[in-house]
Motif scaffolding. Structure first.
Motif, PDB file in Angstrom:
ATOM      1  N   MET A   1       0.912  -1.112   0.113  1.00 46.28           N
ATOM      2  CA  MET A   1      -0.104  -0.064  -0.003  1.00 46.28           C
ATOM      3  C   MET A   1       0.878   1.138   0.224  1.00 46.28           C
ATOM      4  O   MET A   1       0.488   2.214  -0.790  1.00 46.28           O
ATOM      5  CB  MET A   1      -0.768  -0.155   1.164  1.00 46.28           C
ATOM      6  CG  MET A   1      -1.883   1.334   1.264  1.00 46.28           C
ATOM      7  SD  MET A   1      -2.466   1.410   2.911  1.00 46.28           S
ATOM      8  CE  MET A   1      -1.379   1.844   3.982  1.00 46.28           C
ATOM      9  N   VAL A   2       1.722   1.325   0.759  1.00 47.71           N
ATOM     10  CA  VAL A   2       2.687   2.455   1.079  1.00 47.71           C
ATOM     11  C   VAL A   2       3.540   2.702  -0.347  1.00 47.71           C
ATOM     12  O   VAL A   2       3.654   3.819  -0.954  1.00 47.71           O
ATOM     13  CB  VAL A   2       3.586   2.106   1.868  1.00 47.71           C
ATOM     14  CG1 VAL A   2       4.688   3.336   2.174  1.00 47.71           C
ATOM     15  CG2 VAL A   2       3.133   2.432   3.627  1.00 47.71           C
ATOM     16  N   THR A   3       4.059   1.449  -0.811  1.00 52.16           N
ATOM     17  CA  THR A   3       4.868   1.682  -2.123  1.00 52.16           C
ATOM     18  C   THR A   3       3.662   2.280  -3.265  1.00 52.16           C
ATOM     19  O   THR A   3       4.117   3.088  -4.135  1.00 52.16           O
ATOM     20  CB  THR A   3       5.210   0.306  -2.601  1.00 52.16           C
ATOM     21  OG1 THR A   3       5.900  -0.177  -1.640  1.00 52.16           O
ATOM     22  CG2 THR A   3       5.870   0.286  -3.929  1.00 52.16           C
TER      23      THR A   3
ATOM     24  N   THR B   1       2.533   0.288 -10.653  1.00 52.20           N
ATOM     25  CA  THR B   1       2.567  -0.768  -9.321  1.00 52.20           C
ATOM     26  C   THR B   1       2.068  -2.134  -9.534  1.00 52.20           C
ATOM     27  O   THR B   1       2.490  -2.902  -9.015  1.00 52.20           O
ATOM     28  CB  THR B   1       1.259   0.210  -8.359  1.00 52.20           C
ATOM     29  OG1 THR B   1       0.158   0.176  -9.327  1.00 52.20           O
ATOM     30  CG2 THR B   1       1.864   1.214  -7.788  1.00 52.20           C
ATOM     31  N   SER B   2       1.254  -2.142 -10.722  1.00 53.46           N
ATOM     32  CA  SER B   2       1.046  -3.657 -11.259  1.00 53.46           C
ATOM     33  C   SER B   2       2.481  -4.295 -11.490  1.00 53.46           C
ATOM     34  O   SER B   2       2.583  -5.362 -11.488  1.00 53.46           O
ATOM     35  CB  SER B   2       0.051  -3.844 -12.222  1.00 53.46           C
ATOM     36  OG  SER B   2       0.455  -3.215 -13.432  1.00 53.46           O
TER      37      SER B   2
ATOM     38  N   HIS C   1      -4.071  -7.331  -8.187  1.00 51.32           N
ATOM     39  CA  HIS C   1      -4.144  -6.306  -9.203  1.00 51.32           C
ATOM     40  C   HIS C   1      -4.969  -5.070  -8.833  1.00 51.32           C
ATOM     41  O   HIS C   1      -4.902  -4.017  -8.981  1.00 51.32           O
ATOM     42  CB  HIS C   1      -4.463  -6.509 -10.726  1.00 51.32           C
ATOM     43  CG  HIS C   1      -3.211  -7.263 -11.326  1.00 51.32           C
ATOM     44  ND1 HIS C   1      -2.300  -6.551 -12.562  1.00 51.32           N
ATOM     45  CD2 HIS C   1      -2.599  -8.406 -11.206  1.00 51.32           C
ATOM     46  CE1 HIS C   1      -1.369  -7.190 -12.745  1.00 51.32           C
ATOM     47  NE2 HIS C   1      -1.485  -8.383 -12.112  1.00 51.32           N
ATOM     48  N   MET C   2      -6.364  -5.466  -8.473  1.00 47.36           N
ATOM     49  CA  MET C   2      -7.347  -4.570  -7.904  1.00 47.36           C
ATOM     50  C   MET C   2      -6.796  -3.738  -6.684  1.00 47.36           C
ATOM     51  O   MET C   2      -7.086  -2.655  -6.487  1.00 47.36           O
ATOM     52  CB  MET C   2      -8.663  -5.251  -7.537  1.00 47.36           C
ATOM     53  CG  MET C   2      -9.337  -5.744  -8.859  1.00 47.36           C
ATOM     54  SD  MET C   2      -9.823  -4.390  -9.941  1.00 47.36           S
ATOM     55  CE  MET C   2     -11.258  -3.700  -9.322  1.00 47.36           C
ATOM     56  N   PHE C   3      -5.948  -4.501  -5.843  1.00 47.50           N
ATOM     57  CA  PHE C   3      -5.419  -3.817  -4.673  1.00 47.50           C
ATOM     58  C   PHE C   3      -4.557  -2.586  -5.128  1.00 47.50           C
ATOM     59  O   PHE C   3      -4.634  -1.853  -4.441  1.00 47.50           O
ATOM     60  CB  PHE C   3      -4.741  -4.977  -3.777  1.00 47.50           C
ATOM     61  CG  PHE C   3      -4.177  -4.536  -2.570  1.00 47.50           C
ATOM     62  CD1 PHE C   3      -5.008  -4.917  -1.115  1.00 47.50           C
ATOM     63  CD2 PHE C   3      -2.857  -4.112  -2.350  1.00 47.50           C
ATOM     64  CE1 PHE C   3      -4.480  -4.335  -0.241  1.00 47.50           C
ATOM     65  CE2 PHE C   3      -2.395  -3.580  -1.399  1.00 47.50           C
ATOM     66  CZ  PHE C   3      -3.290  -3.896  -0.046  1.00 47.50           C
ATOM     67  N   VAL C   4      -3.560  -2.859  -5.959  1.00 48.98           N
ATOM     68  CA  VAL C   4      -2.792  -2.062  -6.226  1.00 48.98           C
ATOM     69  C   VAL C   4      -3.345  -0.875  -6.958  1.00 48.98           C
ATOM     70  O   VAL C   4      -2.936   0.157  -6.942  1.00 48.98           O
ATOM     71  CB  VAL C   4      -1.383  -2.440  -7.050  1.00 48.98           C
ATOM     72  CG1 VAL C   4      -0.651  -3.520  -6.209  1.00 48.98           C
ATOM     73  CG2 VAL C   4      -1.891  -3.262  -8.378  1.00 48.98           C
ATOM     74  N   PHE C   5      -4.239  -1.108  -7.892  1.00 46.39           N
ATOM     75  CA  PHE C   5      -5.177  -0.351  -8.555  1.00 46.39           C
ATOM     76  C   PHE C   5      -5.994   0.701  -7.508  1.00 46.39           C
ATOM     77  O   PHE C   5      -5.899   1.959  -7.767  1.00 46.39           O
ATOM     78  CB  PHE C   5      -6.095  -0.856  -9.454  1.00 46.39           C
ATOM     79  CG  PHE C   5      -7.251   0.154 -10.058  1.00 46.39           C
ATOM     80  CD1 PHE C   5      -6.697   1.321 -10.630  1.00 46.39           C
ATOM     81  CD2 PHE C   5      -8.487  -0.372  -9.919  1.00 46.39           C
ATOM     82  CE1 PHE C   5      -7.779   2.059 -11.387  1.00 46.39           C
ATOM     83  CE2 PHE C   5      -9.451   0.468 -10.568  1.00 46.39           C
ATOM     84  CZ  PHE C   5      -9.031   1.769 -11.396  1.00 46.39           C
TER      85      PHE C   5
ATOM     86  N   LEU D   1      -6.011   6.119  -4.862  1.00 47.10           N
ATOM     87  CA  LEU D   1      -6.131   6.905  -3.264  1.00 47.10           C
ATOM     88  C   LEU D   1      -4.833   7.827  -3.336  1.00 47.10           C
ATOM     89  O   LEU D   1      -5.062   8.877  -2.593  1.00 47.10           O
ATOM     90  CB  LEU D   1      -6.423   6.018  -2.322  1.00 47.10           C
ATOM     91  CG  LEU D   1      -7.533   5.101  -2.302  1.00 47.10           C
ATOM     92  CD1 LEU D   1      -7.592   4.083  -1.183  1.00 47.10           C
ATOM     93  CD2 LEU D   1      -8.712   6.158  -2.087  1.00 47.10           C
ATOM     94  N   ALA D   2      -4.070   7.598  -4.021  1.00 48.57           N
ATOM     95  CA  ALA D   2      -2.729   8.253  -4.188  1.00 48.57           C
ATOM     96  C   ALA D   2      -2.760   9.780  -4.466  1.00 48.57           C
ATOM     97  O   ALA D   2      -2.152  10.638  -4.215  1.00 48.57           O
ATOM     98  CB  ALA D   2      -1.500   7.910  -5.017  1.00 48.57           C
ATOM     99  N   ASP D   3      -3.721   9.929  -5.314  1.00 46.88           N
ATOM    100  CA  ASP D   3      -4.438  11.451  -5.785  1.00 46.88           C
ATOM    101  C   ASP D   3      -5.202  12.269  -4.392  1.00 46.88           C
ATOM    102  O   ASP D   3      -5.518  13.012  -4.841  1.00 46.88           O
ATOM    103  CB  ASP D   3      -5.386  11.467  -6.817  1.00 46.88           C
ATOM    104  CG  ASP D   3      -4.275  11.187  -8.200  1.00 46.88           C
ATOM    105  OD1 ASP D   3      -2.884  11.502  -7.939  1.00 46.88           O
ATOM    106  OD2 ASP D   3      -4.542  10.682  -9.291  1.00 46.88           O
ATOM    107  N   LEU D   4      -5.265  11.625  -3.474  1.00 42.38           N
ATOM    108  CA  LEU D   4      -6.011  12.228  -2.331  1.00 42.38           C
ATOM    109  C   LEU D   4      -5.040  12.252  -1.184  1.00 42.38           C
ATOM    110  O   LEU D   4      -5.365  13.052  -0.378  1.00 42.38           O
ATOM    111  CB  LEU D   4      -7.300  11.378  -1.861  1.00 42.38           C
ATOM    112  CG  LEU D   4      -8.222  11.131  -2.806  1.00 42.38           C
ATOM    113  CD1 LEU D   4      -9.483  10.330  -2.377  1.00 42.38           C
ATOM    114  CD2 LEU D   4      -8.983  12.304  -3.479  1.00 42.38           C
TER     115      LEU D   4
END
Length: 680
Positions: A495-497, A514-515, A533-537, A542-545
């Motif tokens: 998640m942090v990555t 990320t994938s 793949h959905m996890f990293v997507f 959320l990185a944009d928030l």
């Protein structure tokens, strides 16, 4: 300040004539190759890159918000098109001598790499180019890094060959998907925007939710969810729907930071909403070789829960601040909006139907785009017909012709479009205006596709380097070593990555990066392929928030007249459940319809809904009455227990939830009784 120059924000009618025709030619080329397969896949990718770079240099200036230097723009654009022409003319020779570059090949390859980096810098700033440059430097000098991070030596010609020729670098899968599915869906959205679909979504949302408690914020949530069905950019949603929803929320009592946070969170959530999903769904389908419909099935429940969580937070904030909705007589009739523009829903319904029945995104996108043009031009002709029976007969006839054209293939439907276009041109009232809007949509669609296209091209650098050096296996090995002792720790590390790699990067390159780096590690730890793949997507979205970059929040800042950082902190509180849903899906894949029984899926949805309700109260600090800190912590703990799929955690979670809710309701009843008691 926005990276987009003034020219990029204007309508195509304000552009220089030559620029307008280049954008039009770009769209026509993409539609023609989609409908008739006129060139090979490699040539299609090369021409897509050439057109995208040419338009980028002509539209986006060297720096700031000024105008491009025309001489420099044309020189760089000509070099980009020369590289595309080189790939087309010498396609056979390049295949025959694959891996062995001539001096001319080296020049073309190096120039193309430099042009792609510069185009990306102009379009989206320094974030993504710097990350890609670090990967490029790693390929060149990674042999000097000691330990597991090092790799064997590679010659400069090997790196250039990997990136600039073949399908492993700049012309890789992301570029192919951009040149086919994504461009068609961007044009699809551009046509719907020109025809009034945004107004339809806004009026419908206003009519349904505007008069309710907290109505203006609920309109933002609903309109962004609707926009997600056609849009490929969350940040674009912020600046589109936010121009209306953020001032409306502020006018009815919401704080600036909260209003901006709701819009940013809702707009980024639109990337999770099928069928388009920010166009990432198409790249994911190609990357992991699964049917598109499987990705939609996996995304639908988490997307619904995401928006339900935002809606709940809006409701709680409205309760806390006693915010009323708009007077009902000031809200449009939602069904009147549907009656006025009902025909715009036809292409969207057909598109979703085709995708859900297993048709390829390429076919569905082509037919969806063609039907959009068809109904827009058809509506213009129908408006010139006298009498309702004649109009109904026309729509029936048009539907039969469209069905026959679809049965025969893409070619015939474009012939139908050409005939309708001629008919529109002959009309004096509505027809010519509609035809003009259709041409503008073609040009505007090409401009809207540039950020996605350039990003997809540039991330080819990362894919090429990862493939060449094997760095993904090294990272995956590290995460796997951690995961042997704790899957949760591996998920947090991943998640942090994703959040770090996704800072300031659009969702498509974010997912690709990320994938390729993080998803293989989760797969090796036993997480199902699609869930990994959905996890990293999700965390790329959320990185944009999340601060410090928070691209969507800073896009909302000038509209809300508030600090982007404050908006970011509110957005994180609003989408708290969004950070937990991917973890929940890993531990219980039934949340993404990956295995499990129907009863099991219903149960995990129920758990998620209860957890979202508890976290909302903990985040806002209010439900029936204000919640003290200890009560909020109790509710947050109950929600966390419901997510953790360990023995007896569900039982403990429900028990704590019942206790916390009961305590809150008792306190609320006493508080209301004390307020209602007559004063002695």
């Amino acid at each position: 300040m926005s990276n987009q120059p003034l020219l990029a924000r204007t309508e195509p009618t304000d552009w220089p004539r030559i620029l307008f025709f280049i954008a039009l030619a770009f769209s026509v080329f993409q539609i023609a190759t989609a409908g008739f397969h006129l060139v090979s896949s490699q040539v299609l990718r090369a021409m897509h890159v050439g057109f995208a770079l040419l338009l980028t240099f002509l539209i986006f200036p060297l720096r700031g918000d000024g105008k491009p230097n025309p001489v420099l723009a044309w020189v760089l654009g000509a070099l980009a098109m020369a590289g595309a022409a080189y790939q087309w003319i010498f396609e056979g020779d390049l295949i025959q001598r694959s891996g062995t570059l001539t001096p001319a090949d080296m020049v073309i390859g190096v120039v193309t790499i430099v042009l792609v980096f510069e185009a990306a810098r102009r379009v989206m700033g320094w974030g993504l180019p710097i990350i890609c440059l670090l990967f490029l430097l790693y390929a060149m000098f990674g042999e000097y890094i000691p330990g597991a991070m090092g790799h064997r030596p590679f010659g400069f010609d090997q790196i250039v060959n990997q990136l600039s020729f073949g399908t492993e670098g700049l012309y890789g899968t992301p570029t192919y998907v951009s040149a086919t599915y994504i461009f068609l869906f961007v044009l699809f959205g551009a046509f719907l925007e020109q025809s009034g679909m945004i107004q339809l979504f806004t009026d419908f949302a206003m009519g349904l939710f505007g008069h309710r408690r907290g109505g203006p914020a609920k309109v933002a949530v609903a309109s962004s969810a609707f926009m997600g069905t056609i849009s490929g950019s969350g940040v674009a949603n912020v600046v589109t729907t936010g121009q209306f929803t953020i001032p409306l929320m502020k006018r009815f009592g919401y704080g600036s930071a909260f209003a901006g946070g709701v819009e940013a969170a809702s707009s980024m959530g639109s990337q999770l909403m099928p069928p388009v999903m920010g166009a990432v769904a198409f790249i994911m389908a190609e990357t992991i070789n699964v049917a598109y419909v499987e990705i939609v099935k996996a995304a639908i429940i988490p997307a619904a829960l995401y928006f339900a969580a935002i809606y709940w937070m809006v409701q709680l904030e409205a309760n806390r601040s006693d915010l009323r909705g708009l007077p009902k007589d000031q809200c449009p009739n939602p069904w009147a909006a549907i009656r006025l523009r009902w025909y715009l829903l036809i292409p969207l319904a057909v598109l979703v139907g085709l995708l859900m029945t297993g048709r390829t995104p390429m076919l569905a996108g082509t037919i969806g785009l063609a039907l959009t043009v068809l109904v827009i031009l058809g509506s213009a002709i129908a408006l010139n017909l006298k009498g309702m029976p004649l109009r109904v007969a026309f729509w029936i006839a048009l539907g039969l012709i469209a069905a026959l054209a679809l049965k025969l293939g893409n070619g015939p439907i474009f012939i139908v479009l050409a005939v309708l276009a001629v008919a529109c041109f002959m009309l004096k009232t509505h027809g010519r205006e509609t035809l003009r809007l259709s041409v503008l949509a073609l040009a505007n669609g090409a401009r809207q596709a540039l950020p996605v296209a350039v990003a997809c091209i540039l991330v080819g650098v990362i894919i090429g380097v990862v493939s060449l050096t094997g760095i993904a296996s090294t990272f995956a090995g590290f995460v796997i070593d951690v995961g042997r002792n704790s899957l949760l720790l591996s998920l947090v590390l991943t998640m942090v990555t994703c959040l770090v790699l996704g800072m300031g990067i659009p969702s498509i390159p974010n997912y690709i990066i990320t994938s390729s780096i993080a998803a293989p590690a989760l797969l090796a730890l036993g997480v199902p392929l699609l869930v990994s793949h959905m996890f990293v997507f999700y965390f790329g979205i959320l990185a944009d928030l999340t601060p410090p970059v928070a691209l969507a929040c800073f896009a909302a800042a000038p509209i809300a007249r508030e600090s982007g950082l404050k908006i970011s902190f509110w957005a994180i509180r609003i989408v708290l459940a969004g950070f937990v849903l991917p973890f929940m899906a890993v531990y219980t894949p039934a949340l993404m319809l990956q295995g499990g029984t129907v009863i099991g899926t219903v149960y995990v949805i129920f758990k998620a809904v209860v957890a979202i309700g508890l976290w909302g109260i903990a985040g806002i600090g209010y439900w029936r009455v204000a919640s003290p800190l200890w009560e909020r912590l109790l509710m947050a703990a109950a929600g966390a227990l419901l997510v953790t799929a360990l023995p007896i955690t569900d039982e403990l979670g429900f028990a704590v939830a019942v206790a916390a809710v009961a305590i809150h309701l008792v306190r609320a009843r006493r508080a209301h009784a004390a307020t209602a008691a007559p004063v002695a």
